[in-house]
Design a protein around this motif. Sequence first.
Motif, PDB file in Angstrom:
ATOM      1  N   TRP A 178      -9.033   1.883   2.791  1.00  0.00           N
ATOM      2  CA  TRP A 178      -9.733   1.517   1.667  1.00  0.00           C
ATOM      3  C   TRP A 178     -10.037   2.560   0.630  1.00  0.00           C
ATOM      4  O   TRP A 178      -9.927   2.428  -0.540  1.00  0.00           O
ATOM      5  N   CYS A 179     -10.879   3.496   1.250  1.00  0.00           N
ATOM      6  CA  CYS A 179     -11.348   4.568   0.707  1.00  0.00           C
ATOM      7  C   CYS A 179     -10.371   5.584   0.082  1.00  0.00           C
ATOM      8  O   CYS A 179     -10.481   5.974  -1.155  1.00  0.00           O
ATOM      9  N   SER A 180      -9.202   5.682   0.743  1.00  0.00           N
ATOM     10  CA  SER A 180      -8.120   6.575   0.028  1.00  0.00           C
ATOM     11  C   SER A 180      -7.518   6.210  -1.044  1.00  0.00           C
ATOM     12  O   SER A 180      -7.292   6.664  -1.854  1.00  0.00           O
ATOM     13  N   ILE A 181      -6.724   4.727  -0.962  1.00  0.00           N
ATOM     14  CA  ILE A 181      -6.093   4.439  -1.971  1.00  0.00           C
ATOM     15  C   ILE A 181      -6.692   3.580  -3.270  1.00  0.00           C
ATOM     16  O   ILE A 181      -6.317   4.391  -4.189  1.00  0.00           O
ATOM     17  N   LEU A 182      -7.739   3.130  -2.975  1.00  0.00           N
ATOM     18  CA  LEU A 182      -8.576   2.494  -4.156  1.00  0.00           C
ATOM     19  C   LEU A 182      -9.321   3.651  -4.608  1.00  0.00           C
ATOM     20  O   LEU A 182      -9.659   3.728  -5.688  1.00  0.00           O
ATOM     21  N   GLY A 183      -9.733   4.453  -3.754  1.00  0.00           N
ATOM     22  CA  GLY A 183     -10.519   5.649  -4.052  1.00  0.00           C
ATOM     23  C   GLY A 183      -9.909   6.712  -5.107  1.00  0.00           C
ATOM     24  O   GLY A 183     -10.750   7.455  -5.948  1.00  0.00           O
ATOM     25  N   SER A 184      -8.995   6.608  -5.153  1.00  0.00           N
ATOM     26  CA  SER A 184      -7.961   7.670  -5.853  1.00  0.00           C
ATOM     27  C   SER A 184      -7.823   7.089  -7.335  1.00  0.00           C
ATOM     28  O   SER A 184      -7.455   7.779  -8.230  1.00  0.00           O
ATOM     29  N   LEU A 185      -8.306   5.927  -7.547  1.00  0.00           N
ATOM     30  CA  LEU A 185      -7.833   5.108  -8.801  1.00  0.00           C
ATOM     31  C   LEU A 185      -8.269   6.020  -9.986  1.00  0.00           C
ATOM     32  O   LEU A 185      -7.812   6.059 -11.154  1.00  0.00           O
ATOM     33  N   PRO A 186      -9.858   5.996  -9.913  1.00  0.00           N
ATOM     34  CA  PRO A 186     -10.348   6.622 -11.181  1.00  0.00           C
ATOM     35  C   PRO A 186      -9.850   8.121 -11.616  1.00  0.00           C
ATOM     36  O   PRO A 186      -9.602   8.517 -12.710  1.00  0.00           O
ATOM     37  N   PHE A 187      -9.314   8.682 -10.576  1.00  0.00           N
ATOM     38  CA  PHE A 187      -8.780  10.166 -10.962  1.00  0.00           C
ATOM     39  C   PHE A 187      -7.315  10.087 -11.455  1.00  0.00           C
ATOM     40  O   PHE A 187      -7.092  10.887 -12.207  1.00  0.00           O
ATOM     41  N   ALA A 247      -4.566   0.975  -7.907  1.00  0.00           N
ATOM     42  CA  ALA A 247      -5.370  -0.306  -7.805  1.00  0.00           C
ATOM     43  C   ALA A 247      -4.706  -1.503  -6.943  1.00  0.00           C
ATOM     44  O   ALA A 247      -5.537  -2.269  -6.482  1.00  0.00           O
ATOM     45  N   LEU A 248      -3.566  -1.281  -6.355  1.00  0.00           N
ATOM     46  CA  LEU A 248      -3.166  -2.121  -5.275  1.00  0.00           C
ATOM     47  C   LEU A 248      -3.793  -1.616  -4.049  1.00  0.00           C
ATOM     48  O   LEU A 248      -3.640  -2.694  -3.087  1.00  0.00           O
ATOM     49  N   GLY A 249      -4.560  -0.846  -3.782  1.00  0.00           N
ATOM     50  CA  GLY A 249      -5.321  -0.520  -2.625  1.00  0.00           C
ATOM     51  C   GLY A 249      -6.339  -1.718  -2.469  1.00  0.00           C
ATOM     52  O   GLY A 249      -6.844  -1.983  -1.401  1.00  0.00           O
ATOM     53  N   ILE A 273       8.098  11.525 -20.350  1.00  0.00           N
ATOM     54  CA  ILE A 273       7.550  11.766 -19.213  1.00  0.00           C
ATOM     55  C   ILE A 273       6.034  11.583 -19.343  1.00  0.00           C
ATOM     56  O   ILE A 273       5.374  11.076 -18.210  1.00  0.00           O
ATOM     57  N   ILE A 274       5.379  11.684 -20.386  1.00  0.00           N
ATOM     58  CA  ILE A 274       3.929  11.438 -20.489  1.00  0.00           C
ATOM     59  C   ILE A 274       3.593   9.909 -20.292  1.00  0.00           C
ATOM     60  O   ILE A 274       2.500   9.593 -19.613  1.00  0.00           O
ATOM     61  N   PHE A 275       4.449   9.008 -20.872  1.00  0.00           N
ATOM     62  CA  PHE A 275       4.434   7.543 -20.755  1.00  0.00           C
ATOM     63  C   PHE A 275       4.312   7.298 -19.227  1.00  0.00           C
ATOM     64  O   PHE A 275       3.538   6.405 -18.941  1.00  0.00           O
ATOM     65  N   VAL A 276       5.347   8.070 -18.629  1.00  0.00           N
ATOM     66  CA  VAL A 276       5.460   7.530 -17.179  1.00  0.00           C
ATOM     67  C   VAL A 276       4.147   7.848 -16.433  1.00  0.00           C
ATOM     68  O   VAL A 276       3.863   7.119 -15.532  1.00  0.00           O
ATOM     69  N   PHE A 277       3.427   8.892 -16.749  1.00  0.00           N
ATOM     70  CA  PHE A 277       2.525   9.310 -15.957  1.00  0.00           C
ATOM     71  C   PHE A 277       1.069   8.442 -16.345  1.00  0.00           C
ATOM     72  O   PHE A 277       0.232   8.140 -15.484  1.00  0.00           O
ATOM     73  N   ASN A 278       1.156   7.866 -17.573  1.00  0.00           N
ATOM     74  CA  ASN A 278       0.294   6.848 -18.195  1.00  0.00           C
ATOM     75  C   ASN A 278       0.361   5.618 -17.263  1.00  0.00           C
ATOM     76  O   ASN A 278      -0.725   4.863 -17.005  1.00  0.00           O
ATOM     77  N   ILE A 279       1.456   5.212 -17.140  1.00  0.00           N
ATOM     78  CA  ILE A 279       1.889   3.978 -16.272  1.00  0.00           C
ATOM     79  C   ILE A 279       1.569   3.934 -15.034  1.00  0.00           C
ATOM     80  O   ILE A 279       1.115   3.319 -14.206  1.00  0.00           O
ATOM     81  N   CYS A 280       1.944   5.221 -14.166  1.00  0.00           N
ATOM     82  CA  CYS A 280       1.811   5.377 -12.534  1.00  0.00           C
ATOM     83  C   CYS A 280       0.338   5.372 -12.348  1.00  0.00           C
ATOM     84  O   CYS A 280       0.009   5.245 -11.072  1.00  0.00           O
ATOM     85  N   ALA A 281      -0.551   5.754 -13.221  1.00  0.00           N
ATOM     86  CA  ALA A 281      -1.893   5.899 -13.130  1.00  0.00           C
ATOM     87  C   ALA A 281      -2.527   4.723 -12.549  1.00  0.00           C
ATOM     88  O   ALA A 281      -3.430   4.608 -11.730  1.00  0.00           O
ATOM     89  N   LEU A 308       0.829  -1.066   0.104  1.00  0.00           N
ATOM     90  CA  LEU A 308      -0.121  -0.089  -0.021  1.00  0.00           C
ATOM     91  C   LEU A 308       0.748   1.264   0.108  1.00  0.00           C
ATOM     92  O   LEU A 308       0.469   2.130  -0.637  1.00  0.00           O
ATOM     93  N   LEU A 309       1.931   1.192   0.762  1.00  0.00           N
ATOM     94  CA  LEU A 309       2.718   2.342   0.773  1.00  0.00           C
ATOM     95  C   LEU A 309       3.341   2.642  -0.564  1.00  0.00           C
ATOM     96  O   LEU A 309       3.727   3.695  -0.806  1.00  0.00           O
ATOM     97  N   LEU A 310       3.874   1.413  -1.299  1.00  0.00           N
ATOM     98  CA  LEU A 310       4.388   1.291  -2.539  1.00  0.00           C
ATOM     99  C   LEU A 310       3.574   2.251  -3.667  1.00  0.00           C
ATOM    100  O   LEU A 310       3.857   3.179  -4.233  1.00  0.00           O
ATOM    101  N   SER A 311       2.345   1.564  -3.531  1.00  0.00           N
ATOM    102  CA  SER A 311       1.341   2.183  -4.428  1.00  0.00           C
ATOM    103  C   SER A 311       1.065   3.833  -4.231  1.00  0.00           C
ATOM    104  O   SER A 311       1.138   4.711  -5.086  1.00  0.00           O
ATOM    105  N   LYS A 312       1.022   4.194  -2.792  1.00  0.00           N
ATOM    106  CA  LYS A 312       0.715   5.483  -2.593  1.00  0.00           C
ATOM    107  C   LYS A 312       2.034   6.536  -2.918  1.00  0.00           C
ATOM    108  O   LYS A 312       2.228   7.431  -3.578  1.00  0.00           O
ATOM    109  N   TYR A 313       3.197   6.008  -2.469  1.00  0.00           N
ATOM    110  CA  TYR A 313       4.404   6.907  -2.414  1.00  0.00           C
ATOM    111  C   TYR A 313       5.180   6.679  -3.807  1.00  0.00           C
ATOM    112  O   TYR A 313       5.879   7.742  -4.328  1.00  0.00           O
ATOM    113  N   VAL A 314       5.225   5.938  -4.455  1.00  0.00           N
ATOM    114  CA  VAL A 314       5.809   5.802  -5.833  1.00  0.00           C
ATOM    115  C   VAL A 314       4.665   6.863  -6.718  1.00  0.00           C
ATOM    116  O   VAL A 314       5.540   7.655  -7.515  1.00  0.00           O
TER     117      VAL A 314
END
Length: 405
Positions: free
Chosen positions: A291-300, A385-387, A373-381, A229-235
């Motif tokens: 739950w709500c924080s990490i998974l909830g940010s995925l659509p955005f 989901a690890l939430g 850099i744009i490719f990187v942001f598409n991947i990080c998006a 969870l920390l990996l998903s959030k902080y990366v």
Amino acid sequence: MDVVTGKAIPAVQKTSLVILLAASGSHLLNDLMQFTLPALYPLLKEAYALDYVQIGLLTLAQQMTASILQPAVGLYTDIKPKPYFLAVSMLFALAGMTLIATANSFGLLLVAAMIGGIGSAIFHPEASRVARLASGGKLGFAQSLFQVGGNIGTAIGPLAAAFLILPRGQSAAGWFTLIAISGFIILTAVGRWYAAHLALPMPKAPPRPVREVGDRRKLLLAFAVIGMLLLSKYVYISSLTSYYTFFLIEKFDLSAGTSQLYLFLFLAASAAGTIIGGPVGDRFGRLTVIWCSILGSLPFTLLLPHLDLTGTAIVSIFIGLILSSAFSAIVVYTQELVPGKVGLVAGFVFGFAFGIGAIGAAVLGALADVKGIIFVFNICAFLPALGVLTIFLPKTHKVSQAQPS
């Protein structure tokens, strides 16, 4: 019962609130100084002809130093509390800021980043312990108030970059040594309060039963999930703090100063989300917030790379608000898993968060050099989901031997 002191937890007193505010304020100063180096990245990239890999290495040097040392500092001070370590952390910050302002090579910038990382490693476990001691039992509120100071400091960083550092150049970072001196004064006073607290007679805590094998396995599973969870959030956060300005410059042709203002919007929203997350966790439970924080940010996060400038700014605000609310809940949840090891747990959570963010920044920098850099942001998006792994986190009472409050 407070698992730190073994004493019954009183209601929050005025003195405790003053200490909480002092811890939060010093966290603001610490993280503002920590952000000075990333704020300089656009200027340094041009002045020293740096590539994205080198930018990532600067982040790696700063945050990995903090990551490696924080659990060690936390464990040591669990055994031998050191009230004035807090003030010492600001001396390292002072040295780091001085070197950032005067460095004339990439190598010296790396050294400056490492010195700043040492200061951060000393600061976070002890300051988190002080916040818990001063909480009066409102653990989520206290951790959020402490953490929001750091978020505000990080949020102010882009404004300082846009209006102070970038127009005046690298040497303007020297003004931030005054912040380190102010932090030293505040934390000396906090250390005095902490020392007086330690001098109070403490009732002997009752012995805790030995953990069963099943409980140990649940604990290991919980820590593995927390790590993911920390990996998903902080990366993901590292992708924004280190490269969001470059993303905006490349995609929307913004100036370096203007891009810092958009970064400020994200970081300010993160500060607001942090202060919300702790009290909500006190009321509705830590796992609900996670739950709500990490998974909830995925659509955005999935939307962000595909919007116009206005849409990108708005979505970044939602990401900051939602994603940042998890951290205080994760810290308190983990402390409840391992009662009596406040410094070690805080060191692990802060250290792992810094470390995985630093490694992520370095990897993303290398990827940006190859793919853009744009490719990187598409991947990080996809990282939030690890939430979904939160489903594997047990209720703390199933693995903890902590006494009820």
